[in-house]
Enzyme design. Structure first.
Site, PDB file in Angstrom:
ATOM      1  N   LYS A  43       0.925  -1.275   0.029  1.00  0.00           N
ATOM      2  CA  LYS A  43       0.056   0.135   0.009  1.00  0.00           C
ATOM      3  C   LYS A  43       0.784   1.505  -0.003  1.00  0.00           C
ATOM      4  CE  LYS A  43      -3.603  -0.336  -0.248  1.00  0.00           C
ATOM      5  NZ  LYS A  43      -4.599  -0.505  -1.756  1.00  0.00           N
ATOM      6  N   THR A  47       0.830  -0.523  -7.329  1.00  0.00           N
ATOM      7  CA  THR A  47       0.087  -0.433  -8.657  1.00  0.00           C
ATOM      8  C   THR A  47       0.224   0.799  -9.447  1.00  0.00           C
ATOM      9  OG1 THR A  47      -1.865  -1.764  -7.227  1.00  0.00           O
ATOM     10  CG2 THR A  47      -2.330  -0.941  -9.474  1.00  0.00           C
ATOM     11  N   THR A 109       7.106  -7.033  -5.879  1.00  0.00           N
ATOM     12  CA  THR A 109       7.494  -7.767  -4.437  1.00  0.00           C
ATOM     13  C   THR A 109       7.045  -6.687  -3.403  1.00  0.00           C
ATOM     14  OG1 THR A 109       8.778  -9.083  -3.191  1.00  0.00           O
ATOM     15  CG2 THR A 109       9.670  -7.396  -4.597  1.00  0.00           C
ATOM     16  N   HIS A 110       6.610  -7.315  -2.293  1.00  0.00           N
ATOM     17  CA  HIS A 110       6.653  -6.446  -1.037  1.00  0.00           C
ATOM     18  C   HIS A 110       7.593  -6.887  -0.068  1.00  0.00           C
ATOM     19  CE1 HIS A 110       2.999  -4.427  -2.423  1.00  0.00           C
ATOM     20  NE2 HIS A 110       2.315  -5.550  -2.031  1.00  0.00           N
ATOM     21  N   SER A 140      -3.628   3.384   4.785  1.00  0.00           N
ATOM     22  CA  SER A 140      -4.040   2.560   3.757  1.00  0.00           C
ATOM     23  C   SER A 140      -4.048   1.109   3.844  1.00  0.00           C
ATOM     24  CB  SER A 140      -3.250   3.048   2.468  1.00  0.00           C
ATOM     25  OG  SER A 140      -3.488   2.320   1.125  1.00  0.00           O
ATOM     26  N   SER A 230      -2.822   8.678 -13.581  1.00  0.00           N
ATOM     27  CA  SER A 230      -3.427   9.643 -12.366  1.00  0.00           C
ATOM     28  C   SER A 230      -4.473   8.802 -11.599  1.00  0.00           C
ATOM     29  CB  SER A 230      -4.137  10.829 -13.094  1.00  0.00           C
ATOM     30  OG  SER A 230      -5.433  10.473 -13.781  1.00  0.00           O
TER      31      SER A 230
END
Length: 297
Positions: A43, A47, A109-110, A140, A230
């Site tokens: 978060k 993306t 990846t996180h 978030s 955006s």
């Protein structure tokens, strides 16, 4: 009925039990020299960065960027969920999706830097890392836990703040994550970006990505990339907003996957007391780094 994930640990970092169960495969993942890794704490603008990178790679061609959902375009390296309802991944590790992809691949990846499969460093892969200020990231992440049933139950807001501060959340401590990657950027080919800068001046940050990827586009294409990445446009894009897949897992009526995309929303969540406690703890945890974040624009 999707059951919320149980958690386990890999080297002290909290991950889902499912990911822990395939950890050897994750660790031994074979990167290719032209792989691009997009790394973030969950978060923190993942993306958004993925869509931006894809727009650059497709030279601003919106149709090409809608060839598949973001989950299929950029496989999520470590993700694995033992649940047949979670198409497109089903019960196979997402790595299988990555391994079947032609080069050049973009992978997401996180993972904190110390858990990234060593082949990425051996192959000298490029990495784009995005960091977001702790308070907005926490807000978030809390809402994401509420709507995403594949994640552990977040508990109350009060409880979740506590978990976040102690690092007992998926992918571990935010503090360790942003600091670890910050240190690593001096040793590897890592472009370290800030969510707040991307919000304030998207064109400038996109140009940094272009330079890092050694790509060149004209002003018209650049304008197109800025426009189509955006928040407002992406929120309505089913190929990027996670409304196409994971319907059994993500409940957008609780909180949309793309909720606000704002800087400073934490002010609507933290009480004065919570904020004071958080700030004092933050100061201690961030005392050993030159990293500086903005919590408002």
């Amino acid at each position: 009925m999707v059951l919320r994930s149980e958690t386990g640990e890999v080297e002290g970092v909290t991950l889902t039990k499912s990911i822990c169960s395939i950890w050897d495969q994750v660790w031994n993942f074979q990167a290719r020299p032209d792989d691009l890794l997009i790394a973030t704490y969950a978060k923190a603008g993942t993306t958004w960065t993925q869509e931006t990178v894809d727009m650059i790679q497709q030279n601003g061609d919106v149709e090409k960027c809608r060839r598949a959902t973001i989950a299929k375009r950029h496989p999520f390296l470590e993700w694995f969920i033992e649940d047949p309802l979670s198409t497109p991944y089903s019960e196979k590790p997402v790595m299988d999706l990555a391994e079947a992809m032609p080069s050049p691949r973009t992978i997401k990846t996180h993972l904190p830097v110390q858990l990234v499969p060593p082949s990425f460093w051996k192959q000298n892969c490029k990495v784009i890392y995005v960091a977001r200020n702790a308070k907005d990231n926490l807000v978030s992440y809390y809402h994401f836990h509420r709507m995403n049933k594949a994640l552990p139950d977040p508990g109350t807001w009060e409880e979740f703040i506590e978990k976040f501060m102690t690092g007992k959340v998926l992918w571990g401590s935010w503090y360790d994550h942003v600091k670890g990657w910050w240190k690593a950027k001096d040793k590897h080919r890592i472009l370290y970006l800030f969510y707040e800068d991307m919000k304030e001046n998207p064109e400038q940050e996109i140009q940094k990505i272009l330079k890092f990827l050694e790509k060149d586009v004209n002003q018209e294409v650049l304008n197109k990339i800025v426009h189509n990445t955006s928040f407002e446009i992406m929120k309505e894009n089913p190929m990027a907003n996670y409304t196409r897949e994971f319907q059994a897992i993500m409940d957008h009526s609780i909180s949309p996957f793309m909720r606000k995309g704002a800087v400073g929303d934490w002010k609507n969540h933290f009480t004065v007391a919570q904020n004071k406690k958080f700030d004092e703890d933050y100061k201690k945890k961030m005392a050993d780094t030159s990293l500086v974040f903005r919590t408002e624009l």
